[in-house]
Design a protein around this motif. Structure first.
Motif, PDB file in Angstrom:
ATOM      1  N   VAL A 192     -14.766   7.961   9.989  1.00 51.58           N
ATOM      2  CA  VAL A 192     -14.569   8.004   8.537  1.00 51.58           C
ATOM      3  C   VAL A 192     -13.129   8.375   8.175  1.00 51.58           C
ATOM      4  O   VAL A 192     -12.544   7.818   7.248  1.00 51.58           O
ATOM      5  CB  VAL A 192     -15.556   8.998   7.890  1.00 51.58           C
ATOM      6  N   LEU A 193     -12.547   9.305   8.926  1.00 47.89           N
ATOM      7  CA  LEU A 193     -11.172   9.723   8.653  1.00 47.89           C
ATOM      8  C   LEU A 193     -10.218   8.536   8.733  1.00 47.89           C
ATOM      9  O   LEU A 193      -9.372   8.336   7.868  1.00 47.89           O
ATOM     10  CB  LEU A 193     -10.749  10.818   9.644  1.00 47.89           C
ATOM     11  N   LEU A 194     -10.418   7.701   9.765  1.00 51.60           N
ATOM     12  CA  LEU A 194      -9.575   6.528   9.944  1.00 51.60           C
ATOM     13  C   LEU A 194      -9.737   5.569   8.760  1.00 51.60           C
ATOM     14  O   LEU A 194      -8.758   5.006   8.258  1.00 51.60           O
ATOM     15  CB  LEU A 194      -9.950   5.824  11.250  1.00 51.60           C
ATOM     16  N   ALA A 195     -10.980   5.427   8.292  1.00 52.82           N
ATOM     17  CA  ALA A 195     -11.233   4.554   7.135  1.00 52.82           C
ATOM     18  C   ALA A 195     -10.474   5.073   5.924  1.00 52.82           C
ATOM     19  O   ALA A 195      -9.925   4.305   5.137  1.00 52.82           O
ATOM     20  CB  ALA A 195     -12.725   4.492   6.845  1.00 52.82           C
ATOM     21  N   ARG A 196     -10.426   6.408   5.785  1.00 57.69           N
ATOM     22  CA  ARG A 196      -9.727   6.987   4.632  1.00 57.69           C
ATOM     23  C   ARG A 196      -8.217   6.789   4.751  1.00 57.69           C
ATOM     24  O   ARG A 196      -7.553   6.499   3.751  1.00 57.69           O
ATOM     25  CB  ARG A 196     -10.069   8.470   4.503  1.00 57.69           C
ATOM     26  N   ILE A 197      -7.702   6.918   5.968  1.00 59.08           N
ATOM     27  CA  ILE A 197      -6.266   6.664   6.182  1.00 59.08           C
ATOM     28  C   ILE A 197      -5.949   5.213   5.832  1.00 59.08           C
ATOM     29  O   ILE A 197      -4.986   4.920   5.114  1.00 59.08           O
ATOM     30  CB  ILE A 197      -5.874   6.972   7.650  1.00 59.08           C
ATOM     31  N   ALA A 198      -6.822   4.300   6.297  1.00 64.98           N
ATOM     32  CA  ALA A 198      -6.612   2.873   6.001  1.00 64.98           C
ATOM     33  C   ALA A 198      -6.665   2.627   4.495  1.00 64.98           C
ATOM     34  O   ALA A 198      -5.902   1.813   3.967  1.00 64.98           O
ATOM     35  CB  ALA A 198      -7.660   2.028   6.718  1.00 64.98           C
ATOM     36  N   ALA A 199      -7.557   3.350   3.801  1.00 64.56           N
ATOM     37  CA  ALA A 199      -7.671   3.174   2.347  1.00 64.56           C
ATOM     38  C   ALA A 199      -6.391   3.610   1.648  1.00 64.56           C
ATOM     39  O   ALA A 199      -5.905   2.933   0.745  1.00 64.56           O
ATOM     40  CB  ALA A 199      -8.865   3.966   1.815  1.00 64.56           C
ATOM     41  N   VAL A 200      -5.834   4.745   2.089  1.00 63.27           N
ATOM     42  CA  VAL A 200      -4.572   5.219   1.502  1.00 63.27           C
ATOM     43  C   VAL A 200      -3.474   4.189   1.748  1.00 63.27           C
ATOM     44  O   VAL A 200      -2.692   3.859   0.848  1.00 63.27           O
ATOM     45  CB  VAL A 200      -4.176   6.599   2.092  1.00 63.27           C
ATOM     46  N   MET A 201      -3.441   3.629   2.967  1.00 63.72           N
ATOM     47  CA  MET A 201      -2.430   2.603   3.280  1.00 63.72           C
ATOM     48  C   MET A 201      -2.619   1.366   2.417  1.00 63.72           C
ATOM     49  O   MET A 201      -1.644   0.744   1.978  1.00 63.72           O
ATOM     50  CB  MET A 201      -2.511   2.212   4.756  1.00 63.72           C
ATOM     51  N   THR A 202      -3.892   1.009   2.174  1.00 58.60           N
ATOM     52  CA  THR A 202      -4.165  -0.160   1.327  1.00 58.60           C
ATOM     53  C   THR A 202      -3.620   0.062  -0.076  1.00 58.60           C
ATOM     54  O   THR A 202      -2.971  -0.820  -0.655  1.00 58.60           O
ATOM     55  CB  THR A 202      -5.681  -0.417   1.252  1.00 58.60           C
ATOM     56  N   VAL A 203      -3.888   1.262  -0.616  1.00 61.92           N
ATOM     57  CA  VAL A 203      -3.416   1.588  -1.966  1.00 61.92           C
ATOM     58  C   VAL A 203      -1.884   1.562  -2.006  1.00 61.92           C
ATOM     59  O   VAL A 203      -1.288   0.963  -2.904  1.00 61.92           O
ATOM     60  CB  VAL A 203      -3.963   2.959  -2.409  1.00 61.92           C
ATOM     61  N   LEU A 204      -1.244   2.163  -0.996  1.00 58.84           N
ATOM     62  CA  LEU A 204       0.224   2.136  -0.937  1.00 58.84           C
ATOM     63  C   LEU A 204       0.733   0.700  -0.820  1.00 58.84           C
ATOM     64  O   LEU A 204       1.745   0.336  -1.407  1.00 58.84           O
ATOM     65  CB  LEU A 204       0.723   2.961   0.260  1.00 58.84           C
ATOM     66  N   GLY A 205      -0.013  -0.119  -0.061  1.00 55.27           N
ATOM     67  CA  GLY A 205       0.366  -1.519   0.115  1.00 55.27           C
ATOM     68  C   GLY A 205       0.330  -2.291  -1.191  1.00 55.27           C
ATOM     69  O   GLY A 205       1.193  -3.132  -1.455  1.00 55.27           O
ATOM     70  N   ILE A 206      -0.670  -1.996  -2.021  1.00 53.34           N
ATOM     71  CA  ILE A 206      -0.762  -2.663  -3.332  1.00 53.34           C
ATOM     72  C   ILE A 206       0.409  -2.237  -4.207  1.00 53.34           C
ATOM     73  O   ILE A 206       1.055  -3.057  -4.861  1.00 53.34           O
ATOM     74  CB  ILE A 206      -2.104  -2.309  -4.017  1.00 53.34           C
ATOM     75  N   ILE A 207       0.705  -0.936  -4.184  1.00 54.86           N
ATOM     76  CA  ILE A 207       1.844  -0.446  -4.972  1.00 54.86           C
ATOM     77  C   ILE A 207       3.124  -1.124  -4.483  1.00 54.86           C
ATOM     78  O   ILE A 207       3.917  -1.616  -5.278  1.00 54.86           O
ATOM     79  CB  ILE A 207       1.950   1.096  -4.864  1.00 54.86           C
ATOM     80  N   LEU A 208       3.268  -1.222  -3.155  1.00 54.50           N
ATOM     81  CA  LEU A 208       4.444  -1.865  -2.578  1.00 54.50           C
ATOM     82  C   LEU A 208       4.532  -3.322  -3.035  1.00 54.50           C
ATOM     83  O   LEU A 208       5.592  -3.810  -3.425  1.00 54.50           O
ATOM     84  CB  LEU A 208       4.374  -1.778  -1.052  1.00 54.50           C
ATOM     85  N   ASN A 209       3.393  -4.021  -3.002  1.00 58.37           N
ATOM     86  CA  ASN A 209       3.389  -5.422  -3.402  1.00 58.37           C
ATOM     87  C   ASN A 209       3.791  -5.595  -4.867  1.00 58.37           C
ATOM     88  O   ASN A 209       4.622  -6.433  -5.207  1.00 58.37           O
ATOM     89  CB  ASN A 209       2.006  -6.038  -3.168  1.00 58.37           C
ATOM     90  N   ARG A 210       3.206  -4.792  -5.745  1.00 52.97           N
ATOM     91  CA  ARG A 210       3.531  -4.925  -7.173  1.00 52.97           C
ATOM     92  C   ARG A 210       4.983  -4.514  -7.437  1.00 52.97           C
ATOM     93  O   ARG A 210       5.659  -5.119  -8.268  1.00 52.97           O
ATOM     94  CB  ARG A 210       2.581  -4.085  -8.032  1.00 52.97           C
TER      95      ARG A 210
END
Lengths: 298, 407
Positions: free
Chosen positions: B332-350
């Motif tokens: 679960v911890l890894l999933a949460r890390i991946a989720a944070v990266m996904t959110v940062l990735g969206i911010i990076l993209n926009r």
């Protein structure tokens, strides 16, 4: 590559609509070009850099006086138009065939199908049949999308005002209505600016090129750029050297978003029934599995 | 309903609904905690800057220029705001349309996050627009139907109404208006379907905005598929945000959870992670498709190309694989890390589309002022404060007794 793109567009149900939209739009462009709309031909080989057009522009539009016309120091660095400066003349020093200086006036190009007007969500920018792209300040939100959209970076914003406006060359639309020529063209002493109907000016420009084939670059800048502009340029040095961007293609800008906008009715008519179908399907499955707890109200 | 006995006095109502059962004096005292003090300090710093912006113009507080007319407020508060508020429609679609009922407990917090997210988008626009009081003009006064911005205005406006409607049950339960609440339950599926349709439209339109900037946006980011990229990535943004938001709120509001009905948030996180892995994996290849379509493979070897790879490998492919790994090994911890990266990735993209890759080759690059950053933080803080205010009063994290199975 083209195949991939087309396939994807078909999946989205866009291809037909985008194609139709594109066709109708280019038809509109040619109508505008033939309708007697006004334009200006700038023959940069004739411009002497007197900057009289800048002074006339400021006077006609009640703007602050420009930097002293005729003073060579103003050509030291490249200037751009601004919220209180609708036109500027820039120099390309010693760029002519015999090492002469060349000058070019820049201002709004008054596109036949303007990116700014198609971007404006309140129709504050409007292409008039007479030629000018005019601005209605009573509608403008100040979203500055016109500035993002304009390939020539023409619209300028009053960043220092509490009640800001977007400002740009008006092509002296009011003077034109009164039967007068734009102030800049009236004052030009060297014959570099010719005011007339656009289709005639295209012919004038091409005639000059044909009659002096070794002098001019064989291109009328603005004939096709961004789908065609009301202001046209001819030159004896590459247009980029005169500050005219060579990145703009020949596609009229409104076409760039027409495909995307035409998907709106598709989404609004296809999505709801599709989603309701999925909803019914999952409801049935739920009932068949008998997994719902208690009496459901939904 | 005998009004003689049951009508509570105004003070009692205030105490019960607004002051969380405390007396006014105790309620005011309850603000003396670190979180509320930090929130207060941020607001006290931000509001004068916003006031200055309205008194002296955008130039007084921002680094916006004639060649960079859109800055941090559009890139972050509007472009990221809309994407990160996508959790509302993503979870609503999963629960109501696909019938994944186990996600019901996280639906209300997701819808609330979505609703507040869109309120913040409007707030961000309000600060950024030259004449924000004309915001209704495109809707009712002068319709610029050829503009993507016009479509965006309508969709965001309607979707905000839909989100308020979707969240209304929690408000009605809080106020104890049971009859109205029951009537609303029958309409909820309609609201959800409309919400998904509107989200499809405006999430993609946000990308369509930049179709008008082919000469200004770097070719690796400019693509005729921009609307499609923006829509699909909003789904991954929704999934990422729901994992991040549910993790935080289940910790921060732990005392509100119903101990009789424990929600296995870890299990839900892994379920969402599965969706995240799939959608991010396909986004990665879609973005490569964009490069292939434009014939821009050669540009990958340039500095901007390296930056492009950072985005699509580091913040799309890597979190996708991490999500898959997390699901496979139930981490679960890894999933949460991946989720944070996904959110940062969206911010990076926009950020890339609306700012960093926009006029990338121009000599005058835009860098926001400290004041712009503070205003953006202020706007987010308003959202956090509203979220806390609502969750502390309304049944968001738990089912209110008497309303079970209605969500």
């Amino acid at each position: 590559m083209e195949l991939n793109r087309r396939t994807l567009f078909k999946i989205a149900g866009v291809a037909g609509a985008a194609g139709l939209a594109g066709r109708s739009s280019s038809a509109k462009a040619s109508v505008h070009a033939r309708s007697g709309a006004k334009g200006v031909l700038v023959d940069t080989t004739l411009c002497v850099g007197c900057s009289g057009c800048e002074a006339a522009c400021s006077e006609a539009n009640h703007l602050p006086e420009p930097n002293s016309p005729g003073d060579d120091a103003v050509f030291a660095s490249k200037r751009t138009t601004g919220p209180e400066t609708f036109t500027v003349v820039n120099a390309a020093k010693k760029s002519g065939p015999a090492g002469e200086d060349r000058y070019a006036k820049s201002q709004c190009m008054h596109c036949i199908e303007p990116a700014c007007a198609s971007a404006c969500c309140v129709k504050a920018l409007e292409k008039t049949a007479a030629g000018p792209v005019v601005y209605h300040e009573d509608k403008c939100l100040g979203c500055r999308y016109c500035m993002v959209a304009c390939p020539f970076e023409v619209p300028k914003y009053q960043y220092t005002k509490a009640l800001p406006l977007v400002r740009k060359c008006t092509f002296c639309a009011e003077r034109q209505k009164a039967g007068q020529a734009p102030a800049c063209t009236e004052v030009c002493p060297s014959g570099a600016l010719t005011f007339g109907t656009r289709e005639e000016l295209v012919e004038v420009a091409k005639t000059r090129i044909y009659q002096n084939p070794t002098k001019y670059v064989h291109h009328v800048y603005g004939e096709e750029e961004a789908g065609g502009t009301s202001w046209l340029y001819i030159s004896d040095i590459p247009f980029e050297k005169l500050g005219l961007t060579n990145k703009v293609g020949t596609t009229p800008y409104p076409q760039l978003t027409q495909g995307a906008l035409s998907t709106v009715p598709f989404v609004l008519t296809l999505w709801p029934p599709l989603l309701m179908g999925l909803y019914t399907f999952s409801k049935r499955r739920e009932k068949a599995e008998g997994s719902h707890e208690g009496p459901s109200h939904e | 309903m005998s009004s003689v006995i049951a009508m509570p006095s105004r003070t009692e109502w205030l105490q019960d609904k607004m002051f969380m059962g405390l007396s006014l004096r105790d309620y005011v005292k309850s603000f003396l905690n670190p979180t509320d003090i930090v929130i207060g300090l941020i607001l006290v710093t931000g509001f004068p800057i916003i006031a200055a912006r309205f008194m002296y113009g955008l130039g007084a507080v921002t680094n916006l220029s004639q060649s960079n007319p859109w800055g941090l407020w559009i890139a972050f508060d509007v472009a990221c705001g809309v994407a990160l508020a996508a959790g509302g429609y993503t979870v609503a679609c999963a629960v109501a349309i696909f019938g994944l009922k186990e996600y019901t407990p996280i639906m209300r917090p997701a819808v609330l996050t979505g609703m507040l997210g869109y309120l913040l988008v409007v707030l961000g626009l309000f600060v950024d627009l030259g004449r924000p009081w004309r915001l209704p003009y495109p809707l009712f006064w002068s319709a610029g139907t050829t503009s993507v911005m016009y479509e965006l205005a309508w969709c965001v406006c309607l979707y905000l109404v839909v989100l308020i409607f979707e969240f209304l049950p929690a408000v009605l339960e809080w106020l104890g208006l049971k009859e109205l609440r029951m009537k609303l339950a029958k309409l909820s599926i309609g609201a959800i379907v409309l919400g998904i349709s509107l989200s499809t439209l405006h999430q993609s339109s946000l990308g369509s905005l930049f179709l008008l900037a082919p000469t200004k946006l770097h070719p690796l980011w400019y693509s005729p598929f921009l609307p499609f990229f923006f829509f699909v990535s909003s789904i991954s943004a929704g999934i990422g945000m729901v994992i991040v938001e549910s993790t935080i709120s289940h910790r921060a509001f732990h005392d509100q959870l119903d101990p009789k009905k424990p929600v296995d948030i870890d299990k839900l996180t892994l379920g969402l992670a599965k969706g995240g892995a799939l959608i991010l994996f396909s986004i990665f290849f879609l973005r490569l498709q964009g490069v292939a379509d434009g014939g821009h493979w050669n540009l990958l070897a340039t500095p901007m190309g390296a930056w492009f790879l950072v985005e699509i490998v580091g913040f799309i492919l890597v979190p996708s694989l991490l999500f898959a790994w997390a699901v496979r090994y139930r981490n679960v911890l890894l999933a949460r890390i991946a989720a944070v990266m996904t959110v940062l990735g969206i911010i990076l993209n926009r950020f890339n589309v609306s700012w960093l890759a926009f006029r990338w080759d121009a000599p005058d690059r835009y860098v926001p002022t400290v004041a712009e950053v503070i205003v953006s933080i202020t706007i987010v803080t308003i959202g956090v404060a509203l979220f806390r205010w609502i969750v502390n009063r309304m049944p968001v994290m738990y089912e209110k007794p008497g309303y079970e199975g209605l969500h």
